[in-house]
Design an enzyme around this catalytic site. Sequence first.
Site, PDB file in Angstrom:
ATOM      1  N   HIS A   3     -22.887 -25.782 -74.141  1.00 36.48           N
ATOM      2  CA  HIS A   3     -23.812 -26.456 -73.240  1.00 36.48           C
ATOM      3  C   HIS A   3     -24.987 -26.940 -74.082  1.00 36.48           C
ATOM      4  O   HIS A   3     -26.115 -26.492 -73.931  1.00 36.48           O
ATOM      5  CB  HIS A   3     -24.280 -25.502 -72.149  1.00 36.48           C
TER       6      HIS A   3
ATOM      7  N   HIS B  90     -24.696 -26.008 -65.489  1.00 30.26           N
ATOM      8  CA  HIS B  90     -23.905 -26.565 -66.580  1.00 30.26           C
ATOM      9  C   HIS B  90     -24.347 -28.010 -66.800  1.00 30.26           C
ATOM     10  O   HIS B  90     -24.570 -28.748 -65.838  1.00 30.26           O
ATOM     11  CB  HIS B  90     -22.415 -26.505 -66.230  1.00 30.26           C
TER      12      HIS B  90
END
Length: 530
Positions: free
Chosen positions: A458, A501
């Site tokens: 991420h 996310h």
Amino acid sequence: MAFDYVVAGGGTAGLVIANRLSENPSITVAVVEPGQDVRDDPGVLDVDLTGVTYSPTLDWNFKSTALGGTTVINGMYYIRGDRDNYDAWEHLGNPGWNWTTLLPYFLRSEKFAVPTGAQIKAGRSYIPRYHGEEGLLQTGHPYQVENGSFHQSAKETCETLGFALNPDMNSGETRGFGAYPQTLDRDANVRESAARAYYEPIDSRPSLRVIPGTVKRITFRNSASGRLVATGVEYTDDKDNLAFVTARKEVILSAGTYVVLTRNNIQTKLDLPGVGEGFQDQPLWVLLFQAATNLTGHVPFAAFATARDIFGADTNAVAATTKLNGGVSADALEKRFRVQHDVIFDKQASMTEFEFFSLGDVTGIVFSPTLPFSWGSVHLDGTGQTDSPAIDHNFLSIDFDMQTALKVGRIARKMWSTKPLSELAGNLTVPGDTVLPENATDAEWTEFLTSSCVPAFHCIGTCAMLPRELGGVVDPTLKVYGTANLRVVDASVIPHLMSGHPSAAVYALAERAADLIKEALSVESPDDSG
């Protein structure tokens, strides 16, 4: 060749930009992308293969080598994160970048499949005002319903431990337990990538062209105003021939967090020390148990926790200690860390994710602190090779992050020893009960955490949207400081991690960037045009 806009990179953001700009038939757009069109690849479409390691044709040493970028191989999570994560962008010096201004772009991009009656009965829920149903990106809950006992057991266990049911994790508040949508075409049961959502419907548009190639460098000329003007990009085509494409108006770099400016052999023309710095990612760990019963299907549910959930009665003391000894010595970083500290402790945004999963005869949990203070960097390696970046995650380098990971790990372990969830699990197989028993010491936990930490991928921050004095690379219009027409539009401009996310955030960011670029058309200076 010459186009109005040249987009370097056909990933998530690049394809959103290409789609929205080419809506105007008088505007021409080229996307230079090294990857092939894999929209029909079964390995991409099959939702059951999510998380499987792919071949170099889809994932090649940190570079996206497939049209659609990471959206063709990611976990398909659609979790935006907390509103305070986005408000922090504005607090850091980016007017107009906050949850309120980005929510319409989340809605614009999304085509949400409203849960069916059976899905709602199985635990799927949503709040209508936080979802768009007319966008290009299909999201929703898969029809496959996990063994009901798993979802219900996890829900009851989380409630026992203080994590109440969250009716919609995309409402701007992630805390609690709940099911989250995925980027998929629910009715077709296939993955929804950026290529499928933003390119496939318009791949025959005359004003848009995807050029197979790898960008080597951006070319510039000087303007009378003193700002550099990007004139185009030099690239190698699919036959390894050197070629050039001219940009009449702008060059838009959408090559991703790893492929920052310094990796493209760009001669240094501007002093932007923030390039490649401020690299942020989320560390994660996995606990794997033998399943007491065979569990099949999809498990799109998780729990999110705040600092008070993690530290309990010690929260205020931890907050005070962290603010005093945050490990920040550079003045340019101090404000950024203090804003993040405020998000965690004052705003009480979620700072940890617990994701439940099952793989037939095994089951388990992934736990990940989502707002770490340990930041790293991405630069050329010692050899100067552009296809081998030196990526330093710098995980757990700040004491607070180790302290958090230890607390979070203990909570994850406790979840699986608390009824009724404990009734679905047998022995801990990874890392094993002998390595990490239920009563593991701090030393045993520390050894596990340091030896088993892996990145969540991420990744953000290497070309951060920040004031220049804070190490920023792009301004609030996403233009690179000191240039007239070079923008960066991808996850690398995000200055602050979110509790969810990044994929959802990048779609919204790119949608807003497209509007900013269109608005600039009416005020373009002849001196600074491409």
